[in-house]
Scaffold this active site. Structure first.
Site, PDB file in Angstrom:
ATOM      1  N   LYS A  41       0.834  -0.603   1.214  1.00  7.74           N
ATOM      2  CA  LYS A  41       0.497  -0.188   2.372  1.00  7.74           C
ATOM      3  C   LYS A  41       0.326  -1.165   2.980  1.00  7.74           C
ATOM      4  CE  LYS A  41       1.709   1.724   6.841  1.00  7.74           C
ATOM      5  NZ  LYS A  41       1.233   3.053   7.646  1.00  7.74           N
TER       6      LYS A  41
ATOM      7  N   LYS B 134       5.530  -0.315  -0.117  1.00  8.72           N
ATOM      8  CA  LYS B 134       6.578  -0.204   1.985  1.00  8.72           C
ATOM      9  C   LYS B 134       4.968  -1.507   3.016  1.00  8.72           C
ATOM     10  CE  LYS B 134       4.999   1.698   6.373  1.00  8.72           C
ATOM     11  NZ  LYS B 134       4.593   2.607   7.185  1.00  8.72           N
TER      12      LYS B 134
END
Ligand code: PBG
Length: 336
Positions: A207, A260
């Site tokens: 992330k 992400k």
């Protein structure tokens, strides 16, 4: 005179039927995981920066889940907007907290729906960081670390406890999103010890500290009150490190690895895909959605088409699953 071309790739593009026949990547509603924001108190509240999405009261979650199920969507991810926030994000591990209540309500209505619980403290802490932060006077205070630093190991304890509470309430999948070192191992251990060996862990393994999370932070009321998340989320410049993070979470026992955001990081999706046999998920985040919507509103990109193009690109890069704010609409587009 016509060239005697040996290779004519256009032969396979002449009709729609031919194009369909040789299409390499397809989209289906069951590829999507639909985000749902749930409020502990008050009425449904539309989210201006995520058009088409609203914070729902717990009572409206079952109907939403039924609707999504009927469109072929098989998974939702729940984000909570709690009634109260404190330095430890206590509501996240309260069995009567907003997400556990929503999980029970949804599972009563649509037991087959795969319930994913976003596991992070930023929505629940008064400072907006993803766990316990270093503060003078706090029992966890570490004088060797800066004031405001996200404390790693004390946060692991909380993550494990909250995961068990969510699993008890019906979560099929725990999705830790805090980028805390060791979060997958801690959660796996906590779940196993509490008898939830079957509960899936989908890690937000890579992330990035992205500027595309803005609309989400409005939606979840979770912006950090001071500083930023670069001390735990990843530097957008790093691909080797992204792979390191993904493989580390796989070793810690993650069942699904997530990347992400999605579209600015297709190379990372491909890299992770090539190095693991686990399913790979990608999160098309709030800013990606908002950009497409805003451009479409101005007539600068056509909507179903441009959104479907991004979704197919994310699948082509190697994602099996996509978390996307287009989930419901895209399911309708695909069915029509
Ligand atoms: C919680 C969390 C965030 C998102 C998903 N889980 C916000 C953040 O890290 O600030 C972002 C999702 C989106 O932008 O759509 N940590």
């Amino acid at each position: 005179m016509t060239e005697r071309l040996i290779e004519r790739p256009r032969r396979l593009r002449r009709t729609e039927a031919l194009r369909e026949l040789v299409r390499e990547t397809r989209l289906a509603p069951s590829d999507f995981i639909c985000p749902i924001f749930v409020r502990a108190e008050g009425e449904r509240r539309p989210i201006p920066s995520l058009p088409g999405h609203a914070q729902l009261p717990v009572a409206e979650v079952p109907a939403k889940a039924r609707e999504l199920w009927s469109l072929g969507i098989r998974a939702v991810i729940l984000f909570g907007i709690p009634a109260r926030k404190d330095p430890y994000g206590s509501e996240n591990k309260d069995p009567d907290g907003v997400v556990p209540r929503a999980l029970r309500a949804m599972k009563d209505a649509v037991p087959e729906m795969v319930a994913v619980s976003d596991m992070c403290f930023c929505e629940y802490t008064d400072h907006g960081h993803c766990g316990i932060v270093n503060r003078r006077g706090d029992p966890h205070y570490d004088p060797h670390l800066p004031e405001g630093y996200l404390l790693n190991d004390p946060t692991l304890e909380l993550l494990a406890q909250a995961s068990v509470v969510h699993a008890e309430a019906g979560a099929d999948v725990i999705a830790p999103s805090g980028m805390v070192d060791g979060m997958v191992a801690a959660i796996r251990r906590g779940l196993d010890e509490a008898g939830f060996a079957h509960t899936v862990v989908m890690s937000y393994a890579t992330k990035f500290a992205s500027h595309f999370y803005g609309p989400f932070r409005d939606a979840a009321e979770s912006p950090p009150r001071f500083g930023d998340r670069r001390g735990y989320q990843m530097d957008p410049a790093n691909r080797r490190e992204a792979l390191r993070e993904a493989l580390l979470d796989a070793r810690e026992g993650a069942d699904i690895l997530m990347v992400k955001p999605a579209l600015p990081y297709l190379d990372v999706i491909l890299e992770v895909r090539r190095h693991t046999r686990l399913p790979v998920a990608a999160y098309q985040v709030s800013g990606e959605y908002a950009m497409l919507r805003a451009a479409a509103d101005r007539g600068w990109v056509p909507l179903p088409d441009a959104a479907l193009e991004t979704l197919v690109a994310i699948r082509r890069a190697g994602a099996d699953l996509i978390l996307t704010y287009f989930a419901e609409e895209a399911a309708r587009w695909l069915l029509s």
